[in-house]
Design a protein around this motif. Structure first.
Motif, short mmCIF file in Angstrom:
data_model
loop_
_atom_site.label_atom_id
_atom_site.label_comp_id
_atom_site.label_asym_id
_atom_site.label_seq_id
_atom_site.Cartn_x
_atom_site.Cartn_y
_atom_site.Cartn_z
N ASP A 1 0.81 -1.22 0.00
CA ASP A 1 0.00 0.00 0.00
C ASP A 1 0.84 1.27 0.00
O ASP A 1 0.31 2.38 0.09
CB ASP A 1 -0.94 0.00 1.21
CG ASP A 1 -1.93 -1.15 1.15
OD1 ASP A 1 -2.49 -1.39 0.06
OD2 ASP A 1 -2.14 -1.81 2.18
N GLY A 2 2.17 1.11 -0.08
CA GLY A 2 3.05 2.27 -0.17
C GLY A 2 3.58 2.78 1.16
O GLY A 2 4.24 3.82 1.20
N TYR A 3 3.31 2.06 2.26
CA TYR A 3 3.79 2.52 3.57
C TYR A 3 5.21 2.01 3.81
O TYR A 3 5.51 0.83 3.59
CB TYR A 3 2.87 2.03 4.69
CG TYR A 3 1.54 2.74 4.68
CD1 TYR A 3 1.42 4.03 5.21
CD2 TYR A 3 0.42 2.15 4.10
CE1 TYR A 3 0.20 4.69 5.17
CE2 TYR A 3 -0.79 2.82 4.05
CZ TYR A 3 -0.89 4.09 4.59
OH TYR A 3 -2.09 4.75 4.54
N LEU A 4 6.07 2.91 4.25
CA LEU A 4 7.47 2.57 4.53
C LEU A 4 7.52 1.65 5.74
O LEU A 4 6.99 1.98 6.81
CB LEU A 4 8.30 3.83 4.80
CG LEU A 4 9.79 3.60 5.03
CD1 LEU A 4 10.48 3.17 3.74
CD2 LEU A 4 10.45 4.84 5.59
N ILE A 5 8.13 0.48 5.56
CA ILE A 5 8.26 -0.46 6.68
C ILE A 5 9.69 -0.53 7.21
O ILE A 5 9.90 -0.91 8.35
CB ILE A 5 7.74 -1.87 6.32
CG1 ILE A 5 8.43 -2.43 5.07
CG2 ILE A 5 6.24 -1.85 6.13
CD1 ILE A 5 8.06 -3.84 4.73
N ASP A 6 10.67 -0.11 6.38
CA ASP A 6 12.05 -0.11 6.86
C ASP A 6 12.93 0.68 5.89
O ASP A 6 12.60 0.83 4.72
CB ASP A 6 12.58 -1.53 6.99
CG ASP A 6 13.81 -1.62 7.89
OD1 ASP A 6 14.11 -0.64 8.61
OD2 ASP A 6 14.49 -2.67 7.88
N ALA A 7 14.03 1.17 6.43
CA ALA A 7 15.06 1.85 5.63
C ALA A 7 16.40 1.53 6.27
O ALA A 7 16.50 1.44 7.50
CB ALA A 7 14.83 3.36 5.62
N ASN A 8 17.41 1.32 5.44
CA ASN A 8 18.71 1.02 6.03
C ASN A 8 19.42 2.31 6.48
O ASN A 8 18.96 3.41 6.21
CB ASN A 8 19.58 0.17 5.08
CG ASN A 8 20.03 0.91 3.83
OD1 ASN A 8 19.67 2.06 3.60
ND2 ASN A 8 20.83 0.24 3.01
N GLU A 9 20.53 2.12 7.16
CA GLU A 9 21.26 3.26 7.73
C GLU A 9 21.74 4.23 6.66
O GLU A 9 21.72 5.45 6.85
CB GLU A 9 22.46 2.76 8.56
CG GLU A 9 22.08 1.96 9.80
CD GLU A 9 21.33 2.80 10.83
OE1 GLU A 9 21.67 3.99 11.00
OE2 GLU A 9 20.40 2.25 11.45
N LYS A 10 22.21 3.70 5.54
CA LYS A 10 22.72 4.57 4.47
C LYS A 10 21.59 5.45 3.93
O LYS A 10 21.79 6.63 3.65
CB LYS A 10 23.34 3.72 3.35
CG LYS A 10 24.08 4.55 2.33
CD LYS A 10 25.28 5.25 2.99
CE LYS A 10 26.15 5.95 1.99
NZ LYS A 10 27.29 6.61 2.61
N ASP A 11 20.40 4.91 3.79
CA ASP A 11 19.26 5.68 3.32
C ASP A 11 18.95 6.82 4.29
O ASP A 11 18.71 7.95 3.87
CB ASP A 11 18.03 4.78 3.16
CG ASP A 11 16.88 5.48 2.50
OD1 ASP A 11 16.97 5.76 1.29
OD2 ASP A 11 15.89 5.77 3.19
N MET A 12 18.98 6.50 5.58
CA MET A 12 18.72 7.53 6.58
C MET A 12 19.78 8.63 6.53
O MET A 12 19.47 9.81 6.66
CB MET A 12 18.63 6.90 7.97
CG MET A 12 17.40 6.01 8.12
SD MET A 12 17.35 5.07 9.66
CE MET A 12 17.63 6.32 10.88
#
Length: 184
Positions: free
Chosen positions: A111-122
């Motif tokens: 549905d397009g909801y962010l469930i995770d992001a890695n450290e580099k993305d942050m």
């Protein structure tokens, strides 16, 4: 190893060539025994055995069925345990790559909801706390073009590069980025 069970009412049923085995069993005072193969993926990985010491046992078909079923249950449990261990190792390996790759990665649900992001993305997007971004909806991002939204909602993959204009974010998510554009 053989897939055949071994059911002996007494050691005299052993073939002549099994003289050493008969001696070994007799030294332990075993009178009767039943051994069934432990099978996984159509191959034998071991045997499960019942030894009757000091008494003879006239094994019934019911004895064999119960014992064979128990061996099968144990084999299934062992296979599930092994499979679970392998899955956990694969998951840890993936997680290590995911966290340490020098590329920003975001994972969204259907549905397009962010469930995770890695450290580099942050780091790239100037996010200090993951909790600030988990749950944001990709389709609400003011920088995502309408034609991209449509394609993503239809399950199509996108391969694109563009300038990410942080000035257009508004209150979409908090960022510490001080530059105005990022080329992705």
């Amino acid at each position: 190893m053989s897939m055949k069970p071994i059911v002996l009412f007494n050691l005299d049923e052993l073939p002549e060539e099994a003289v050493l085995e008969k001696k070994r069993l007799g030294a332990r005072n075993i009178k009767s025994l039943m051994a069934v193969p432990m099978v996984t993926d159509d191959s034998v990985w071991g045997f499960m055995e019942i030894d009757m010491i000091d008494v003879y046992r006239d094994w019934s078909n019911e004895d064999y069925q119960w014992f064979n079923s128990l061996a099968n249950i144990i084999s299934i449990c062992m296979e599930l345990h092994r499979s679970e261990l392998e899955t956990n190792l694969e998951r840890q390996y993936f997680r290590s790559i995911y966290q340490n790759i020098p590329v920003g990665i975001e994972m969204y649900d259907k549905d397009g909801y962010l469930i995770d992001a890695n450290e580099k993305d942050m780091e790239i997007f100037g996010v200090e706390n993951k909790s600030d971004i988990v749950g944001v909806n990709l389709f609400d991002n003011p920088i995502v073009r309408d034609d991209w939204r449509v394609k993503l909602k239809e399950g199509e993959s996108l391969d694109y590069s563009y300038k990410y204009d942080f000035n257009r974010l508004g209150e979409y998510y908090p960022t510490s980025v001080s530059y105005t554009h990022l080329t992705l």
